[in-house]
Design a protein around this motif. Structure first.
Motif, PDB file in Angstrom:
ATOM      1  N   GLY A  74      45.268  41.433  78.554  1.00 35.50           N
ATOM      2  CA  GLY A  74      46.315  42.447  78.460  1.00 35.50           C
ATOM      3  C   GLY A  74      46.205  43.388  77.279  1.00 35.50           C
ATOM      4  O   GLY A  74      47.055  44.253  77.090  1.00 35.50           O
ATOM      5  N   MET A  75      45.133  43.232  76.478  1.00 37.17           N
ATOM      6  CA  MET A  75      45.035  44.072  75.271  1.00 37.17           C
ATOM      7  C   MET A  75      43.763  44.906  75.232  1.00 37.17           C
ATOM      8  O   MET A  75      43.480  45.562  74.246  1.00 37.17           O
ATOM      9  CB  MET A  75      45.130  43.199  74.019  1.00 37.17           C
ATOM     10  CG  MET A  75      46.427  42.413  73.938  1.00 37.17           C
ATOM     11  SD  MET A  75      46.694  41.635  72.364  1.00 37.17           S
ATOM     12  CE  MET A  75      47.087  43.064  71.375  1.00 37.17           C
ATOM     13  N   GLY A  76      43.005  44.873  76.266  1.00 37.07           N
ATOM     14  CA  GLY A  76      41.793  45.686  76.291  1.00 37.07           C
ATOM     15  C   GLY A  76      40.805  45.274  75.225  1.00 37.07           C
ATOM     16  O   GLY A  76      40.810  44.140  74.746  1.00 37.07           O
ATOM     17  N   LEU A  77      39.981  46.200  74.811  1.00 39.80           N
ATOM     18  CA  LEU A  77      38.975  45.957  73.777  1.00 39.80           C
ATOM     19  C   LEU A  77      39.486  46.523  72.458  1.00 39.80           C
ATOM     20  O   LEU A  77      39.889  47.680  72.394  1.00 39.80           O
ATOM     21  CB  LEU A  77      37.670  46.658  74.146  1.00 39.80           C
ATOM     22  CG  LEU A  77      36.879  46.040  75.287  1.00 39.80           C
ATOM     23  CD1 LEU A  77      35.981  47.074  75.931  1.00 39.80           C
ATOM     24  CD2 LEU A  77      36.052  44.880  74.780  1.00 39.80           C
ATOM     25  N   TYR A 117      33.660  44.236  69.155  1.00 40.66           N
ATOM     26  CA  TYR A 117      34.996  44.265  69.722  1.00 40.66           C
ATOM     27  C   TYR A 117      35.426  42.841  70.042  1.00 40.66           C
ATOM     28  O   TYR A 117      34.602  41.964  70.274  1.00 40.66           O
ATOM     29  CB  TYR A 117      35.015  45.033  71.044  1.00 40.66           C
ATOM     30  CG  TYR A 117      34.711  46.489  70.968  1.00 40.66           C
ATOM     31  CD1 TYR A 117      33.396  46.965  71.101  1.00 40.66           C
ATOM     32  CD2 TYR A 117      35.727  47.429  70.825  1.00 40.66           C
ATOM     33  CE1 TYR A 117      33.123  48.315  71.064  1.00 40.66           C
ATOM     34  CE2 TYR A 117      35.451  48.792  70.794  1.00 40.66           C
ATOM     35  CZ  TYR A 117      34.156  49.219  70.916  1.00 40.66           C
ATOM     36  OH  TYR A 117      33.878  50.559  70.887  1.00 40.66           O
ATOM     37  N   TYR A 125      35.026  53.100  82.179  1.00 42.93           N
ATOM     38  CA  TYR A 125      34.090  51.982  82.242  1.00 42.93           C
ATOM     39  C   TYR A 125      34.584  50.986  83.299  1.00 42.93           C
ATOM     40  O   TYR A 125      35.791  50.861  83.538  1.00 42.93           O
ATOM     41  CB  TYR A 125      34.009  51.248  80.893  1.00 42.93           C
ATOM     42  CG  TYR A 125      33.297  51.996  79.795  1.00 42.93           C
ATOM     43  CD1 TYR A 125      33.919  53.029  79.101  1.00 42.93           C
ATOM     44  CD2 TYR A 125      31.995  51.664  79.428  1.00 42.93           C
ATOM     45  CE1 TYR A 125      33.268  53.705  78.083  1.00 42.93           C
ATOM     46  CE2 TYR A 125      31.332  52.330  78.410  1.00 42.93           C
ATOM     47  CZ  TYR A 125      31.979  53.348  77.742  1.00 42.93           C
ATOM     48  OH  TYR A 125      31.327  54.018  76.732  1.00 42.93           O
ATOM     49  N   LEU A 140      37.490  45.154  86.199  1.00 44.95           N
ATOM     50  CA  LEU A 140      38.459  45.722  85.259  1.00 44.95           C
ATOM     51  C   LEU A 140      38.019  47.145  84.945  1.00 44.95           C
ATOM     52  O   LEU A 140      36.900  47.363  84.481  1.00 44.95           O
ATOM     53  CB  LEU A 140      38.503  44.888  83.981  1.00 44.95           C
ATOM     54  CG  LEU A 140      39.468  45.345  82.887  1.00 44.95           C
ATOM     55  CD1 LEU A 140      40.908  45.202  83.348  1.00 44.95           C
ATOM     56  CD2 LEU A 140      39.237  44.547  81.608  1.00 44.95           C
ATOM     57  N   LEU A 177      38.463  50.403  82.747  1.00 46.81           N
ATOM     58  CA  LEU A 177      38.935  50.767  81.413  1.00 46.81           C
ATOM     59  C   LEU A 177      38.696  52.238  81.150  1.00 46.81           C
ATOM     60  O   LEU A 177      37.617  52.750  81.447  1.00 46.81           O
ATOM     61  CB  LEU A 177      38.169  49.963  80.352  1.00 46.81           C
ATOM     62  CG  LEU A 177      38.333  48.443  80.368  1.00 46.81           C
ATOM     63  CD1 LEU A 177      37.157  47.773  79.678  1.00 46.81           C
ATOM     64  CD2 LEU A 177      39.626  48.056  79.683  1.00 46.81           C
ATOM     65  N   PHE A 184      40.060  51.978  73.560  1.00 42.69           N
ATOM     66  CA  PHE A 184      40.157  51.625  74.969  1.00 42.69           C
ATOM     67  C   PHE A 184      41.598  51.385  75.385  1.00 42.69           C
ATOM     68  O   PHE A 184      42.411  50.896  74.596  1.00 42.69           O
ATOM     69  CB  PHE A 184      39.352  50.347  75.247  1.00 42.69           C
ATOM     70  CG  PHE A 184      37.865  50.540  75.241  1.00 42.69           C
ATOM     71  CD1 PHE A 184      37.157  50.539  74.048  1.00 42.69           C
ATOM     72  CD2 PHE A 184      37.168  50.734  76.419  1.00 42.69           C
ATOM     73  CE1 PHE A 184      35.783  50.728  74.037  1.00 42.69           C
ATOM     74  CE2 PHE A 184      35.795  50.910  76.425  1.00 42.69           C
ATOM     75  CZ  PHE A 184      35.106  50.922  75.233  1.00 42.69           C
ATOM     76  N   GLY A 185      41.890  51.712  76.640  1.00 41.26           N
ATOM     77  CA  GLY A 185      43.131  51.268  77.242  1.00 41.26           C
ATOM     78  C   GLY A 185      43.024  49.793  77.584  1.00 41.26           C
ATOM     79  O   GLY A 185      41.940  49.196  77.482  1.00 41.26           O
ATOM     80  N   SER A 186      44.132  49.202  78.010  1.00 39.40           N
ATOM     81  CA  SER A 186      44.140  47.768  78.317  1.00 39.40           C
ATOM     82  C   SER A 186      43.578  47.478  79.699  1.00 39.40           C
ATOM     83  O   SER A 186      43.340  46.321  80.039  1.00 39.40           O
ATOM     84  CB  SER A 186      45.542  47.189  78.170  1.00 39.40           C
ATOM     85  OG  SER A 186      46.426  47.907  78.982  1.00 39.40           O
TER      86      SER A 186
END
Lengths: 111, 112
Positions: free
Chosen positions: A40-43, A35, B35, B86, B88, B102-104
């Motif tokens: 701001g864009m996550g994984l 990944y 997560y 963070l 997620l 995944f979400g941001s």
């Protein structure tokens, strides 16, 4: 058990240079993933592998190649690095129970 | 359009306060995972929810899967600085059983 390890931890490249990121897992997992994580864009999934000798494209594969010659290792290659590839790269492996175990990440800067 | 929308994007609260963060989608999922990622580390699985309406508790964290299996919430009671990170959510998209999307994320900061 070390879990999932990644090398290197940090790297700075110049545009056009190449490099390989190494991921290793000692949990005998079949599935492995690469990944990238940007603010701001996550994984976002780059490539993944469902077993030794197999690879498949994820959401953002362009500019990257991967190889899974051994079950415990998953390599991510950048043939000609670009500034847009500046990111934090995470490798993960997946257990039979669908839990993904992540490495500590590689912070890559492309100048 | 992202498959998963997490809100709020950022949250800063004082130690001892309660908070709820959300993970929403217009799609139905067979399961959803949460997560937590601490600074400089990779994400670590907190919980997997699989049944609509399911509630799971992990110490001060309460996770709920929506009845329609399209959304989920995470509630933290009496937040502590160690909860900073963070958060997620992640799902398996339809037709992609081998992958997670995944979400941001929600970046939570708990101030002492």
């Amino acid at each position: 058990n070390a879990g999932v390890t990644q090398t290197p931890k940090f790297r700075v490249l110049k545009t056009g240079q190449s490099m390989t990121l190494l991921c290793a897992q000692d949990m005998n997992h079949e599935y492995m993933y690469w990944y990238r994580q940007d603010p701001g864009m996550g994984l976002r999934l780059i490539h993944y592998s469902v077993g030794e000798g197999t690879t498949a494209k994820g959401e953002v594969p362009d500019g990257y190649n991967v190889s899974r010659l051994k079950k415990q290792n998953f390599l991510l290659g950048l043939e000609s690095a670009a500034p847009s590839q500046t990111s934090v790269y995470f490798c993960a492996s997946r257990s039979l129970g669908n839990e993904q175990f992540f490495g500590p990440g590689t912070r890559l800067t492309v100048l | 359009t992202q498959l998963l929308e997490q809100s709020p994007q950022f949250l800063s609260i004082q130690e001892g306060e309660n908070l709820t963060v959300y993970c929403n989608s217009s799609s139905v999922f067979s399961s959803l995972q949460w997560y937590r990622q601490e600074p400089g580390e990779g994400p670590v699985l907190l919980v997997t929810v699989v049944t609509g309406g399911e509630v799971k508790k992990l110490k001060r964290l309460t996770f709920q899967f929506g009845d329609a299996r399209k959304d989920s919430s995470l509630h933290i009671t009496a937040a502590q600085p160690g909860d900073t990170g963070l958060y997620l959510c992640a799902v398996r998209p339809s037709g992609s059983a081998r992958q997670l999307t995944f979400g941001s994320g929600t970046q939570l900061t708990v101030l002492p």
